[in-house]
Design an enzyme around this catalytic site. Structure first.
Site, PDB file in Angstrom:
ATOM      1  N   GLU A   1      -7.912   3.503  -6.123  1.00  0.00           N
ATOM      2  CA  GLU A   1      -8.123   4.898  -5.735  1.00  0.00           C
ATOM      3  C   GLU A   1      -8.001   5.775  -6.993  1.00  0.00           C
ATOM      4  O   GLU A   1      -7.092   5.536  -7.796  1.00  0.00           O
ATOM      5  CB  GLU A   1      -7.077   5.357  -4.715  1.00  0.00           C
ATOM      6  CG  GLU A   1      -7.394   6.743  -4.193  1.00  0.00           C
ATOM      7  CD  GLU A   1      -6.453   7.203  -3.064  1.00  0.00           C
ATOM      8  OE1 GLU A   1      -5.543   6.434  -2.683  1.00  0.00           O
ATOM      9  OE2 GLU A   1      -6.654   8.316  -2.589  1.00  0.00           O
TER      10      GLU A   1
ATOM     11  N   GLY B   1       2.989   7.239  -7.852  1.00  0.00           N
ATOM     12  CA  GLY B   1       4.132   6.642  -7.174  1.00  0.00           C
ATOM     13  C   GLY B   1       3.821   5.267  -6.622  1.00  0.00           C
ATOM     14  O   GLY B   1       4.525   4.290  -6.890  1.00  0.00           O
ATOM     15  N   ALA B   2       2.740   5.177  -5.853  1.00  0.00           N
ATOM     16  CA  ALA B   2       2.439   3.921  -5.175  1.00  0.00           C
ATOM     17  C   ALA B   2       1.038   3.993  -4.592  1.00  0.00           C
ATOM     18  O   ALA B   2       0.399   5.048  -4.624  1.00  0.00           O
ATOM     19  CB  ALA B   2       3.447   3.687  -4.059  1.00  0.00           C
ATOM     20  N   MET B   3       0.577   2.862  -4.056  1.00  0.00           N
ATOM     21  CA  MET B   3      -0.781   2.821  -3.518  1.00  0.00           C
ATOM     22  C   MET B   3      -0.817   1.979  -2.249  1.00  0.00           C
ATOM     23  O   MET B   3      -0.265   0.886  -2.191  1.00  0.00           O
ATOM     24  CB  MET B   3      -1.720   2.247  -4.597  1.00  0.00           C
ATOM     25  CG  MET B   3      -3.155   2.130  -4.156  1.00  0.00           C
ATOM     26  SD  MET B   3      -3.864   3.770  -3.797  1.00  0.00           S
ATOM     27  CE  MET B   3      -5.038   3.327  -2.539  1.00  0.00           C
TER      28      MET B   3
ATOM     29  N   ASN C   1      -2.954   0.095  -0.652  1.00  0.00           N
ATOM     30  CA  ASN C   1      -3.941  -0.962  -0.442  1.00  0.00           C
ATOM     31  C   ASN C   1      -3.641  -1.755   0.832  1.00  0.00           C
ATOM     32  O   ASN C   1      -2.496  -2.086   1.095  1.00  0.00           O
ATOM     33  CB  ASN C   1      -3.914  -1.942  -1.613  1.00  0.00           C
ATOM     34  CG  ASN C   1      -3.813  -1.233  -2.939  1.00  0.00           C
ATOM     35  OD1 ASN C   1      -4.678  -0.459  -3.292  1.00  0.00           O
ATOM     36  ND2 ASN C   1      -2.713  -1.471  -3.648  1.00  0.00           N
TER      37      ASN C   1
ATOM     38  N   GLU D   1       3.411   5.053   2.214  1.00  0.00           N
ATOM     39  CA  GLU D   1       2.353   4.041   2.004  1.00  0.00           C
ATOM     40  C   GLU D   1       2.151   3.216   3.270  1.00  0.00           C
ATOM     41  O   GLU D   1       1.027   2.883   3.634  1.00  0.00           O
ATOM     42  CB  GLU D   1       2.676   3.131   0.810  1.00  0.00           C
ATOM     43  CG  GLU D   1       2.978   3.857  -0.502  1.00  0.00           C
ATOM     44  CD  GLU D   1       1.970   4.918  -0.897  1.00  0.00           C
ATOM     45  OE1 GLU D   1       0.774   4.781  -0.547  1.00  0.00           O
ATOM     46  OE2 GLU D   1       2.377   5.914  -1.546  1.00  0.00           O
TER      47      GLU D   1
ATOM     48  N   HIS E   1       0.084   5.025   5.829  1.00  0.00           N
ATOM     49  CA  HIS E   1      -1.349   5.065   5.507  1.00  0.00           C
ATOM     50  C   HIS E   1      -2.112   3.944   6.221  1.00  0.00           C
ATOM     51  O   HIS E   1      -3.325   4.031   6.359  1.00  0.00           O
ATOM     52  CB  HIS E   1      -1.559   4.886   4.003  1.00  0.00           C
ATOM     53  CG  HIS E   1      -1.668   6.174   3.230  1.00  0.00           C
ATOM     54  ND1 HIS E   1      -2.474   7.212   3.615  1.00  0.00           N
ATOM     55  CD2 HIS E   1      -1.087   6.559   2.059  1.00  0.00           C
ATOM     56  CE1 HIS E   1      -2.389   8.197   2.717  1.00  0.00           C
ATOM     57  NE2 HIS E   1      -1.547   7.830   1.768  1.00  0.00           N
TER      58      HIS E   1
ATOM     59  N   GLU F   1      -4.213  12.236   3.165  1.00  0.00           N
ATOM     60  CA  GLU F   1      -2.982  12.543   2.434  1.00  0.00           C
ATOM     61  C   GLU F   1      -2.162  13.626   3.129  1.00  0.00           C
ATOM     62  O   GLU F   1      -0.951  13.499   3.253  1.00  0.00           O
ATOM     63  CB  GLU F   1      -3.294  12.938   0.987  1.00  0.00           C
ATOM     64  CG  GLU F   1      -3.848  11.788   0.141  1.00  0.00           C
ATOM     65  CD  GLU F   1      -2.956  10.568   0.105  1.00  0.00           C
ATOM     66  OE1 GLU F   1      -1.747  10.663   0.398  1.00  0.00           O
ATOM     67  OE2 GLU F   1      -3.486   9.478  -0.207  1.00  0.00           O
TER      68      GLU F   1
HETATM   69  N1  HT7 Z   1      -3.216   7.301  -2.133  1.00  0.00           N
HETATM   70  C1  HT7 Z   1      -2.546   7.007  -3.345  1.00  0.00           C
HETATM   71  C2  HT7 Z   1      -3.160   7.744  -4.484  1.00  0.00           C
HETATM   72  C3  HT7 Z   1      -3.017   7.124  -5.811  1.00  0.00           C
HETATM   73  C4  HT7 Z   1      -3.823   7.481  -6.921  1.00  0.00           C
HETATM   74  C5  HT7 Z   1      -4.825   8.414  -7.067  1.00  0.00           C
HETATM   75  C6  HT7 Z   1      -5.424   8.543  -8.334  1.00  0.00           C
HETATM   76  C7  HT7 Z   1      -5.016   7.788  -9.408  1.00  0.00           C
HETATM   77  C8  HT7 Z   1      -3.982   6.854  -9.239  1.00  0.00           C
HETATM   78  C9  HT7 Z   1      -3.386   6.714  -7.983  1.00  0.00           C
HETATM   79  N2  HT7 Z   1      -2.360   5.914  -7.558  1.00  0.00           N
HETATM   80  C10 HT7 Z   1      -2.168   6.158  -6.223  1.00  0.00           C
HETATM   81  C11 HT7 Z   1      -1.101   7.228  -3.341  1.00  0.00           C
HETATM   82  C12 HT7 Z   1      -0.401   7.796  -2.176  1.00  0.00           C
HETATM   83  O1  HT7 Z   1      -0.969   8.318  -1.270  1.00  0.00           O
HETATM   84  O2  HT7 Z   1       0.822   7.771  -2.212  1.00  0.00           O
HETATM   85 ZN    ZN Z   2      -0.818   9.058   0.324  1.00  0.00          ZN
END
Ligand code: HT7
Ligand code: ZN
EC number: 3.4.11.14
Length: 892
Positions: A122, A262-264, A266, A299, A302, A321
């Site tokens: 993302e 912070g985190a993602m 996936n 996360e 999501h 978000e």
């Molecule tokens: N949805 C995630 C967004 C995110 C992101 C965006 C752009 C570049 C790097 C990134 N790492 C994570 C994170 C979330 O919603 O917490």
């Molecule tokens: Zn988020």
């Protein structure tokens, strides 16, 4: 660079049904093969298929098994275009590319972190992995085969379920993963490395046993207990509150030291910045524990709000978000104190969102255009706080049940679809038959509405009137604004401080009966009046209870009214708010005294007001800590026509010291009564106790009285957890001198082996407001634990750049008095860093450059100095689109 507009959205010409990926991971290069089943949107379409690709080496393209020759496709630095494709219902496209993860310092796409492979897709990182239609409305079912050296990368993870794994020749092995749910490519993830897992299970309410795994280097596993607790709590909460159950048999979390945010989220393979997973009482503070709970929840949530139902395009970011931030806020509220959480969230909104909404980067909850999508992920750990406020207003207007009905309908209608903010709005409206008037304006207008409220009491008629007027200041590209729908939750206090039972309110020619102690006024026009009837005495109104709308409020309440609310309001949030309004007013007056060389004096009523909160044993301790904390310097500067960092700093320091001096007996009592020798527990009562004790300690230490410095030193030495130890360190670090230097050195010696703790140590110093801190921060750049200036080393050891850059540089920009030093040294320092950093990591560099964005708010000297730095940045060679967008918009 090209600007992309929401109005230009068109449906894709081709959909991807299935995507089979195969990664052959290597030290020098990685080969990515993709096999995609493509189907044209319109049968027999002759449209070209345009695929995004960035920093990729194309090896081969095949259509229906036939290798394309060079003239059969077009390749430029950002696209692969296939002009003629079979006129069939579907066909197979195969693409092989070569990529170089070990050289990827942008932490976007596939990269290496501490020797392990990991991904971040993302918003638009997937195009750095393979050629693809990198847009969220392309939702496909994926399989992913990962192959790598077995001894270097014993763990191979991707989305979904593990289908098979095994050894292959050359000491290599493979794993095949299959994700049964359609997803956009930004949710794709892969991790390969030397990792160990903490394992647990969660049984969903329908009886599915889900295997939970948190992956870290083996030595960090003991620090994952809190993350696992948080995950299980989040899974249970989502079932209880939203009726949403996890949909696969496996949920993985991986902690990596190098991560841009912070985190993602996936699908089934969340990847986290280690600082949001690893915690032990000795190495993490209460704030870290709370952030871990919130972000693990975020996360996980999501999985439904973002993954099962995703965004049609990136302009709809708030759809996932805003909603998910709202959900994590509610989760944390339910796990701790609702009022305290609300205060913390509103403070963040005021610190990050409101200033942004008043600057050159102001954009609506749903932006109209962007150059680089990454630049819209602003805020601190949690962004889109405005989007969350919009979701909260639905709930305020509909009540919990109505809101839940709307959510249920949203999932009923849109599961496994890529949708828009209007779709969410429509579900809320249709499920409740609701009249949302001009509510949609919240999505399209930038800027924070300013709401003025005038009140009047008519003793004869026994009526109380509230007149509202709203205005949204102009923002770039939006000189004029329409009225929006502002829900105002109101209560009226009688002279004993009790809520009056409201019987009816007259508005727009109709009389509405109420019968409760608070009500929601629907303010939808530029000017509007509401008249309460049957009010026996002049009441004190408590307006925008719980911060019912994200607006700036200006009322005609007197200081006495505000002191009354501070002492009596049944809405705790508004008790805090009354104290803040008083503090802001009083500090602004003192700023003007300071600027005109008048002596400073603190209103004794204010000291008394805070003093009674301090000794009110019926109040929550964390609430007290928040109530006695003054608004930040940024907040005060935000209210000035020309921001004056020196004056605001001097005034805030003065008020703090005065309060400390006048309330020292109470503050000391608080420190003494709130120590504990028990083992660390993360729960609200204990956190609240620590928060209050440490806030009191910081006040006392600010007096620089040797006995309080001694007290702070003894708290530092006797602390049994990092929360208390770090708070004592921070208290001591307020005052320049030998004690400060010694205790900082002691702390570093103790914790030099733990980079997460060392980063806190960096942050504490860089964000310090001690005089002339620019020089100290420059020295810290030479510290052996910091590596920004050596890009080669940075590649090997990214954590020392990225996280530390946030700590050191980000922290520095957060100290107005030093960043805005009148000699321009702070600006020059940041300008140089941005240019350097942009070559390593554009996402982080662009976040740093935003510190310049409000340069026009300062005096002429500062304006000229900051502008010169922005111009210098703009003239740098090879500037990234990320930095270009922020710097150019700031200069415009
Ligand atoms: N949805 C995630 C967004 C995110 C992101 C965006 C752009 C570049 C790097 C990134 N790492 C994570 C994170 C979330 O919603 O917490
Ligand atoms: Zn988020």
């Amino acid at each position: 660079p090209k600007e992309i507009f929401l109005k230009d959205y068109t449906k894709p010409d081709y959909y991807f049904e299935t995507v089979d990926l195969s990664f052959s991971l290597g030290e020098e290069k990685t080969i990515v093969s993709s096999l995609i089943k493509v189907s044209p949107r319109v049968k027999g379409s002759s449209a070209p298929l345009v695929l995004n690709g960035h920093d990729l080496k194309l090896l081969s393209v095949k259509v229906e098994g036939k290798l394309l020759k060079e003239g059969d496709y077009k390749l430029d630095s950002r696209h692969l275009t296939l002009p003629s494709l079979p006129a069939k219902e579907s066909f197979v496209l195969e693409i092989d590319t070569e990529i170089y993860p070990h050289k990827n310092t942008s932490l976007d796409g596939l990269y290496k972190s501490s020797g392990n492979f990991c991904t971040q897709c993302e918003a638009e990182g997937f195009r750095k992995i393979t050629f693809y239609q990198d847009r969220p409305d392309i939702m496909a079912k994926y399989t992913c085969r990962v192959e790598a050296d077995k001894s270097l990368y014993p763990v191979l993870l991707s989305n979904g379920n593990l289908i098979s794994q095994g050894d292959i020749e050359g000491g290599r092995h493979f794993a095949l993963w299959e994700d049964p749910f359609k997803k956009p490519c930004y949710l794709f993830a892969l991790v390969a490395g030397q990792l160990a897992s903490r394992d647990d299970t969660f049984t969903t309410r329908s009886g599915r046993e889900v295997s939970l795994k948190i992956w870290t280097p083996a030595e960090d596993l003991p620090k994952t207990a809190h993350a696992m607790y948080s995950l299980k709590a989040a899974m249970k909460w989502d079932e209880d509150v939203f009726g949403l159950e996890y949909d696969l048999d496996l949920f993985n979390i991986v902690a990596v030291p190098d991560f841009n945010m912070g985190a993602m989220e996936n699908k089934s393979l969340n990847i986290f910045n280690s600082k949001l997973v690893l915690a032990s009482p000795e190495t993490a503070t209460d704030a870290d524990y709370a952030a871990i709970l919130g972000v693990i929840g975020h996360e996980y949530f999501h999985n439904w709000t973002g993954n099962r139902v995703t965004c049609r395009d990136w302009f709809q970011l708030s759809l996932k978000e805003g909603l998910t931030v709202f959900r994590d806020q509610e989760f944390s509220s339910d796990m701790g104190s609702r009022t305290v959480k609300r205060i913390a969230d509103v403070s963040k909104l005021r610190i990050y969102q409101f200033p942004q909404d008043a600057g050159p980067m102001a954009h609506p909850v749903r932006p109209h255009s962007y150059i680089k999508m990454d630049n819209f992920y602003t805020g601190n750990i949690v962004f889109q706080s405005n989007g969350a406020e919009v979701v909260r207003m639905y709930k305020t207007l509909l009540g919990s049940e109505g809101f839940r009905k709307g959510i249920d309908l949203y999932f009923q209608r849109h599961d496994e679809q890529a949708v828009t903010c209007e779709d969410f709005f429509a579900a809320m409206r249709d499920a409740n038959n609701a009249d949302f008037a001009n509510f949609l304006q919240w999505y399209s207008q930038a800027g924070t509405p300013v709401v003025k409220v005038a009140s009047s009491y008519n003793a004869e008629a026994r009526t109380f009137s509230l007149k509202f007027s709203q205005e949204i200041p102009p923002t770039p590209g939006q000189p004029t604004k329409e009225a929006t729908f502002i829900p105002v939750v109101v209560g009226l206090l009688d002279s004993n401080g009790k809520d009056i039972t409201l019987s009816s309110v007259y508005h727009d020619g109709t009389l509405q009966t109420i019968s409760s102690s608070s009500t929601i006024l629907r303010v939808t026009k530029k000017e509007e009046e509401f008249v309460f009837s049957d009010i026996a005495e002049r009441p004190v109104p408590s307006l925008f209870r719980g911060f019912s709308a994200p607006v700036r409020v200006e009322t005609d309440l007197s200081d006495d009214d505000l002191f009354f609310l501070l002492a009596h309001d049944s809405d705790e949030f508004n008790r805090w708010e009354a104290g803040q309004v008083l503090a802001r007013k009083l500090m602004l007056n003192l700023v003007s005294d300071f600027q005109q060389n008048r002596p400073l004096a603190l209103n004794p009523k204010f000291i008394q007001g805070l003093g009674s909160v301090l000794s009110d044993s019926t109040l929550d301790k964390e609430f007290i800590a928040k109530a006695i904390t003054l608004p930040g310097e940024g907040e005060i500067m935000d209210m000035m026509a020309v921001a004056d960092p020196d004056a605001v700093h001097a005034v805030r320091k003065f008020v703090r010291k005065q309060l400390a001096s006048e309330l020292k007996t109470e503050l000391l009592k608080i420190v003494e009564n709130n120590r504990s020798t028990e083992a660390y527990v993360f729960d609200h009562p204990n956190m609240a106790r620590r928060a209050l004790k440490n806030t009191a300690l910081a006040y006392l230490t600010s007096l620089e009285d040797p006995s309080y410095v001694e007290l702070a030193l003894s708290e530092y030495k006797s602390a049994t957890n990092l929360t208390d130890q770090f708070a004592a360190l921070a208290a001591l670090a307020q005052n320049p001198g030998k004690t400060r230097d010694d205790v900082l050195a002691d702390f570093y010696n103790k914790w030099q082996g733990d980079y997460l703790v060392v980063n806190k140590w960096f942050l504490l110093q860089s964000s310090s407001d001690i005089p002339g801190n620019v020089e100290n921060v420059k020295k810290l750049l030479d510290h052996p634990a910091f590596d920004l200036r050596n890009p080669n080393k940075a590649i090997l050891c990214l954590q020392t750049t990225i996280i530390q850059v946030y700590s050191l540089i980000g922290g520095f920009c957060g100290s107005p008095v030093n960043f805005h030093a009148k000699d321009g040294s702070g600006y020059k320092f940041l300008g140089d860093i941005v240019v350097q950093l942009d070559k390593i990591n554009p996402q982080v560099a662009s976040r740093m450059v935003s510190a310049f964005s409000r340069w026009k708010r300062y005096d002429e000297t500062r304006q000229a100095l900051a502008k010169a730095q922005l111009e210098m940045i703009m003239s740098a060679n090879g500037l990234s689109e990320n930095v270009f967008e922020i710097a150019s918009k700031s200069l415009a």
